[in-house]
Design a protein around this motif. Structure first.
Motif, PDB file in Angstrom:
ATOM      1  N   PRO A  34      29.497 109.406  21.495  1.00 26.97           N
ATOM      2  CA  PRO A  34      29.624 110.550  22.407  1.00 26.97           C
ATOM      3  C   PRO A  34      28.281 111.270  22.607  1.00 26.97           C
ATOM      4  O   PRO A  34      27.545 111.523  21.656  1.00 26.97           O
ATOM      5  N   GLY A  35      27.955 111.523  23.858  1.00 22.41           N
ATOM      6  CA  GLY A  35      26.708 112.191  24.206  1.00 22.41           C
ATOM      7  C   GLY A  35      25.556 111.235  24.485  1.00 22.41           C
ATOM      8  O   GLY A  35      24.492 111.658  24.915  1.00 22.41           O
ATOM      9  N   GLN A  36      25.743 109.943  24.248  1.00 24.18           N
ATOM     10  CA  GLN A  36      24.700 108.947  24.502  1.00 24.18           C
ATOM     11  C   GLN A  36      25.016 108.191  25.788  1.00 24.18           C
ATOM     12  O   GLN A  36      26.127 108.227  26.278  1.00 24.18           O
ATOM     13  N   ASP A  37      24.021 107.481  26.310  1.00 26.74           N
ATOM     14  CA  ASP A  37      24.174 106.797  27.594  1.00 26.74           C
ATOM     15  C   ASP A  37      23.217 105.613  27.644  1.00 26.74           C
ATOM     16  O   ASP A  37      22.501 105.344  26.679  1.00 26.74           O
ATOM     17  N   PHE A  38      23.171 104.937  28.769  1.00 27.28           N
ATOM     18  CA  PHE A  38      22.203 103.875  29.011  1.00 27.28           C
ATOM     19  C   PHE A  38      20.790 104.452  28.953  1.00 27.28           C
ATOM     20  O   PHE A  38      20.587 105.619  29.265  1.00 27.28           O
ATOM     21  N   THR A  39      19.809 103.621  28.619  1.00 31.61           N
ATOM     22  CA  THR A  39      18.427 104.024  28.841  1.00 31.61           C
ATOM     23  C   THR A  39      18.155 103.804  30.318  1.00 31.61           C
ATOM     24  O   THR A  39      18.797 102.987  30.965  1.00 31.61           O
ATOM     25  N   ARG A  40      17.203 104.545  30.840  1.00 31.42           N
ATOM     26  CA  ARG A  40      16.955 104.500  32.279  1.00 31.42           C
ATOM     27  C   ARG A  40      15.523 104.071  32.573  1.00 31.42           C
ATOM     28  O   ARG A  40      14.610 104.399  31.837  1.00 31.42           O
ATOM     29  N   ALA A  41      15.368 103.368  33.671  1.00 28.16           N
ATOM     30  CA  ALA A  41      14.049 102.943  34.141  1.00 28.16           C
ATOM     31  C   ALA A  41      13.613 103.894  35.252  1.00 28.16           C
ATOM     32  O   ALA A  41      14.212 104.949  35.443  1.00 28.16           O
ATOM     33  N   ALA A  42      12.603 103.479  35.966  1.00 27.80           N
ATOM     34  CA  ALA A  42      12.124 104.274  37.104  1.00 27.80           C
ATOM     35  C   ALA A  42      13.269 104.516  38.075  1.00 27.80           C
ATOM     36  O   ALA A  42      14.186 103.707  38.192  1.00 27.80           O
ATOM     37  N   ALA A  43      13.230 105.608  38.757  1.00 25.02           N
ATOM     38  CA  ALA A  43      14.244 105.995  39.743  1.00 25.02           C
ATOM     39  C   ALA A  43      15.617 106.187  39.101  1.00 25.02           C
ATOM     40  O   ALA A  43      16.645 106.027  39.743  1.00 25.02           O
ATOM     41  N   ARG A  97      19.984 102.788  35.539  1.00 23.90           N
ATOM     42  CA  ARG A  97      20.426 102.447  34.187  1.00 23.90           C
ATOM     43  C   ARG A  97      20.034 101.010  33.882  1.00 23.90           C
ATOM     44  O   ARG A  97      20.263 100.117  34.678  1.00 23.90           O
ATOM     45  N   VAL A  98      19.464 100.782  32.687  1.00 23.56           N
ATOM     46  CA  VAL A  98      18.922  99.474  32.365  1.00 23.56           C
ATOM     47  C   VAL A  98      19.667  98.805  31.220  1.00 23.56           C
ATOM     48  O   VAL A  98      20.093  97.667  31.333  1.00 23.56           O
ATOM     49  N   GLN A  99      19.818  99.487  30.099  1.00 24.41           N
ATOM     50  CA  GLN A  99      20.434  98.889  28.924  1.00 24.41           C
ATOM     51  C   GLN A  99      20.986  99.974  28.015  1.00 24.41           C
ATOM     52  O   GLN A  99      20.663 101.138  28.155  1.00 24.41           O
ATOM     53  N   ILE A 100      21.819  99.550  27.078  1.00 25.35           N
ATOM     54  CA  ILE A 100      22.310 100.459  26.047  1.00 25.35           C
ATOM     55  C   ILE A 100      21.590 100.093  24.761  1.00 25.35           C
ATOM     56  O   ILE A 100      21.662  98.942  24.312  1.00 25.35           O
ATOM     57  N   MET A 101      20.878 101.023  24.202  1.00 26.16           N
ATOM     58  CA  MET A 101      20.170 100.787  22.955  1.00 26.16           C
ATOM     59  C   MET A 101      21.175 100.687  21.812  1.00 26.16           C
ATOM     60  O   MET A 101      22.196 101.374  21.810  1.00 26.16           O
ATOM     61  N   ARG A 108      16.457  88.045  22.737  1.00 22.58           N
ATOM     62  CA  ARG A 108      16.467  89.416  22.247  1.00 22.58           C
ATOM     63  C   ARG A 108      17.905  89.878  22.083  1.00 22.58           C
ATOM     64  O   ARG A 108      18.631  89.989  23.043  1.00 22.58           O
ATOM     65  N   ASN A 109      18.289  90.176  20.864  1.00 23.08           N
ATOM     66  CA  ASN A 109      19.660  90.602  20.587  1.00 23.08           C
ATOM     67  C   ASN A 109      19.722  92.034  20.079  1.00 23.08           C
ATOM     68  O   ASN A 109      20.704  92.441  19.483  1.00 23.08           O
ATOM     69  N   ALA A 110      18.693  92.818  20.320  1.00 21.31           N
ATOM     70  CA  ALA A 110      18.654  94.173  19.787  1.00 21.31           C
ATOM     71  C   ALA A 110      19.383  95.185  20.666  1.00 21.31           C
ATOM     72  O   ALA A 110      19.865  96.192  20.168  1.00 21.31           O
ATOM     73  N   ASN A 111      19.459  94.919  21.963  1.00 19.24           N
ATOM     74  CA  ASN A 111      20.061  95.871  22.888  1.00 19.24           C
ATOM     75  C   ASN A 111      20.987  95.138  23.839  1.00 19.24           C
ATOM     76  O   ASN A 111      20.905  93.936  23.997  1.00 19.24           O
ATOM     77  N   LEU A 112      21.846  95.898  24.473  1.00 23.00           N
ATOM     78  CA  LEU A 112      22.792  95.325  25.424  1.00 23.00           C
ATOM     79  C   LEU A 112      22.287  95.588  26.840  1.00 23.00           C
ATOM     80  O   LEU A 112      22.357  96.712  27.328  1.00 23.00           O
ATOM     81  N   PRO A 113      21.738  94.558  27.511  1.00 26.24           N
ATOM     82  CA  PRO A 113      21.179  94.772  28.837  1.00 26.24           C
ATOM     83  C   PRO A 113      22.252  94.901  29.905  1.00 26.24           C
ATOM     84  O   PRO A 113      23.349  94.389  29.758  1.00 26.24           O
ATOM     85  N   LEU A 114      21.912  95.562  30.985  1.00 21.09           N
ATOM     86  CA  LEU A 114      22.777  95.667  32.148  1.00 21.09           C
ATOM     87  C   LEU A 114      22.335  94.592  33.127  1.00 21.09           C
ATOM     88  O   LEU A 114      21.151  94.460  33.417  1.00 21.09           O
ATOM     89  N   ARG A 115      23.269  93.798  33.626  1.00 21.09           N
ATOM     90  CA  ARG A 115      22.909  92.709  34.546  1.00 21.09           C
ATOM     91  C   ARG A 115      22.272  93.256  35.811  1.00 21.09           C
ATOM     92  O   ARG A 115      22.664  94.289  36.329  1.00 21.09           O
ATOM     93  N   LYS A 116      21.288  92.526  36.301  1.00 20.85           N
ATOM     94  CA  LYS A 116      20.613  92.892  37.543  1.00 20.85           C
ATOM     95  C   LYS A 116      21.334  92.228  38.692  1.00 20.85           C
ATOM     96  O   LYS A 116      21.642  91.056  38.648  1.00 20.85           O
TER      97      LYS A 116
END
Length: 66
Positions: free
Chosen positions: A17-26, A29-33, A57-65
């Motif tokens: 709760p209170g966390q979200d995806f990390t964000r790139a430019a603009a 949403r890119v991935q969940i750490m 890389r299995n450290a983070n859960l990426p969001l498909r492009k």
């Protein structure tokens, strides 16, 4: 609009709760750490990325492009 609602739902289900995806430019949403995920999500992510969807890389859960 639909994609944004789906991403918000995903974040609510997978993140602490209170966390979200990390964000790139603009603010895209890119991935969940891993540190932002619930324990159960971390376990499932490890299982999926190690055995079913292997990647370098299995450290983070990426969001498909799209």
């Amino acid at each position: 609009m639909q994609v944004q609602l789906e991403e918000e739902t995903i974040a609510q289900l997978l993140c602490i709760p209170g966390q979200d995806f990390t964000r790139a430019a603009a603010k895209r949403r890119v991935q969940i750490m891993c540190t932002n995920m619930t324990t159960l999500t971390q376990i499932w992510m490890t299982l999926l990325l190690s055995n079913i969807l292997p990647s370098d890389r299995n450290a983070n859960l990426p969001l498909r492009k799209y």
